[in-house]
Design a protein around this motif. Structure first.
Motif, short mmCIF file in Angstrom:
data_model
loop_
_atom_site.label_atom_id
_atom_site.label_comp_id
_atom_site.label_asym_id
_atom_site.label_seq_id
_atom_site.Cartn_x
_atom_site.Cartn_y
_atom_site.Cartn_z
N GLU A 193 -69.59 -8.82 -12.16
CA GLU A 193 -69.46 -7.57 -12.92
C GLU A 193 -67.97 -7.25 -13.08
O GLU A 193 -67.20 -7.44 -12.15
CB GLU A 193 -70.14 -6.42 -12.17
N LYS A 207 -66.29 -10.34 -19.48
CA LYS A 207 -67.01 -11.33 -20.30
C LYS A 207 -67.26 -10.84 -21.72
O LYS A 207 -67.08 -11.59 -22.66
CB LYS A 207 -68.37 -11.67 -19.65
N GLU A 253 -77.21 -11.99 -22.43
CA GLU A 253 -78.41 -12.04 -21.59
C GLU A 253 -78.28 -11.07 -20.44
O GLU A 253 -77.18 -10.84 -19.96
CB GLU A 253 -78.59 -13.46 -21.04
N LEU A 270 -83.43 -4.14 -15.58
CA LEU A 270 -82.30 -3.30 -15.15
C LEU A 270 -82.75 -1.93 -14.69
O LEU A 270 -82.01 -1.26 -13.96
CB LEU A 270 -81.25 -3.22 -16.26
N PHE A 324 -86.27 -13.03 -15.92
CA PHE A 324 -85.04 -13.55 -16.55
C PHE A 324 -85.35 -14.82 -17.33
O PHE A 324 -84.84 -15.01 -18.45
CB PHE A 324 -83.95 -13.82 -15.49
N ARG A 352 -85.06 -15.42 -21.37
CA ARG A 352 -84.23 -16.54 -21.86
C ARG A 352 -85.04 -17.47 -22.77
O ARG A 352 -84.51 -17.96 -23.78
CB ARG A 352 -83.68 -17.30 -20.63
N PHE A 369 -75.67 -16.65 -19.25
CA PHE A 369 -76.80 -17.53 -19.57
C PHE A 369 -77.39 -18.01 -18.25
O PHE A 369 -77.31 -17.29 -17.25
CB PHE A 369 -76.31 -18.67 -20.50
N GLN A 410 -80.08 -15.02 -8.83
CA GLN A 410 -81.42 -15.18 -8.25
C GLN A 410 -81.45 -16.40 -7.31
O GLN A 410 -82.02 -16.35 -6.22
CB GLN A 410 -82.48 -15.33 -9.35
N ASP A 440 -76.60 -0.49 -12.82
CA ASP A 440 -78.01 -0.80 -12.99
C ASP A 440 -78.56 -1.38 -11.69
O ASP A 440 -77.85 -1.48 -10.69
CB ASP A 440 -78.22 -1.75 -14.19
N ILE A 457 -79.24 -4.24 -10.63
CA ILE A 457 -78.63 -5.44 -10.03
C ILE A 457 -77.17 -5.19 -9.68
O ILE A 457 -76.71 -5.52 -8.59
CB ILE A 457 -78.83 -6.65 -10.97
P1 TYD Z 1 -75.17 -6.67 -17.93
O1 TYD Z 1 -74.97 -5.24 -18.21
O2 TYD Z 1 -75.44 -7.58 -19.05
O3 TYD Z 1 -74.04 -7.32 -17.07
P2 TYD Z 1 -72.50 -7.04 -17.01
O4 TYD Z 1 -72.32 -6.31 -15.75
O5 TYD Z 1 -71.96 -8.43 -16.98
O6 TYD Z 1 -72.11 -6.27 -18.24
O7 TYD Z 1 -76.36 -6.67 -16.88
C1 TYD Z 1 -76.94 -7.78 -16.50
C2 TYD Z 1 -77.19 -7.74 -15.01
O8 TYD Z 1 -78.18 -8.72 -14.76
C3 TYD Z 1 -75.96 -8.13 -14.23
O9 TYD Z 1 -75.95 -7.40 -13.01
C4 TYD Z 1 -76.22 -9.58 -13.90
C5 TYD Z 1 -77.69 -9.69 -13.88
N1 TYD Z 1 -78.26 -11.00 -14.27
C6 TYD Z 1 -78.99 -11.73 -13.34
O10 TYD Z 1 -79.14 -11.29 -12.18
N2 TYD Z 1 -79.55 -12.91 -13.71
C7 TYD Z 1 -79.43 -13.41 -14.97
O11 TYD Z 1 -79.95 -14.49 -15.28
C8 TYD Z 1 -78.68 -12.65 -15.93
C9 TYD Z 1 -78.53 -13.16 -17.33
C10 TYD Z 1 -78.11 -11.44 -15.53
#
Ligand code: TYD
Length: 215
Positions: A15, A19, A42, A57, A74, A78, A101, A109, A158, A160
């Motif tokens: 995070e 990206k 993704e 999320l 996930f 995908r 991706f 995971q 979120d 994760i």
């Molecule tokens: P996102 O807001 O897209 O991430 P970022 O923080 O990069 O802006 O949220 C996606 C969340 O999901 C992020 O915490 C990473 C997680 N994730 C997984 O755990 N597994 C996966 O395969 C993907 C694509 C994302």
């Protein structure tokens, strides 16, 4: 582009690594060269996958998903994204620039979540015929610098992102191990610096693929 398959570039990292900014800057640079580009992310990228993103999320159950259900969701998102958006774009000759991706599933995971790489790869083989990016750009930075960027965004974490620091450290270690195991497939870049500085590193890391691309 005439008849050739497009290239598939994925941005990966923890995070706050930048990206999305880098995906946008790369897409602009490609378009300026006359390359057709699809930018996507993704979990998400198609209506079905975006619906699954919302489930992932913000899980409907306060206890969240089991690790297995999370990995399946996930992979399901995908599978839809690959079949409906990514493969058709590549077949048209467009480049696809994707913000996360399958290596995110392997790091989050498989690695941090403890399911292991084989399980995640098996889901990907079934769901998406094991599609691999032509190159993965792994953006890596110091924990403090990335945390500062995140808090600057002012968004609530979120399900994760909000996991403990120990989980995110495991994610970073898993990404590093994936990149070490596949030095051709991954470019590990320093995520610190201005967006333009990082963008220059991204273009350099794609030099071989960019040669001959565009009008
Ligand atoms: P996102 O807001 O897209 O991430 P970022 O923080 O990069 O802006 O949220 C996606 C969340 O999901 C992020 O915490 C990473 C997680 N994730 C997984 O755990 N597994 C996966 O395969 C993907 C694509 C994302």
């Amino acid at each position: 582009m005439t008849g050739a398959r497009g290239r598939f570039i994925a941005f990966e990292g923890g995070e706050g690594a930048g990206k999305s900014t880098q995906a946008r800057l790369l897409a602009e640079a490609l378009r300026a060269r006359g390359v057709g580009v699809v930018t996507t992310r993704e979990p998400g990228g198609t209506p079905g996958a975006e619906a699954i993103r919302a489930l992932l999320l913000a899980p409907p159950d306060a206890e969240g998903w089991t690790p297995q259900a999370e990995a399946l969701l996930f992979a399901a998102a995908r599978a839809d994204h690959v079949a409906r958006l990514i493969r058709p774009a590549l077949e048209r000759g467009d480049w696809v620039v994707c913000d996360r991706f399958v290596d995110s599933s392997r790091a989050y995971q498989g690695g941090a979540g403890g399911l292991g790489d084989d399980a995640v790869l098996a889901l990907h083989a079934f769901g998406s015929e094991g599609l691999r990016p032509d190159r993965v750009i792994l953006l890596e930075g110091g924990e403090d610098a990335l945390a500062a960027r995140l808090s600057g965004r002012g968004e609530a974490a979120d399900a994760i992102e909000g996991r403990p620091t120990s989980y995110h450290r495991k994610v970073a270690a898993a990404f590093a191990a994936l990149a070490e195991a596949d030095p051709q497939g991954f470019a590990r870049l320093d995520a610190e610096g201005t967006p333009q500085e990082v963008h220059t590193r991204v273009l350099a890391a794609l030099g071989d693929l960019l040669a001959g691309a565009g009008a």
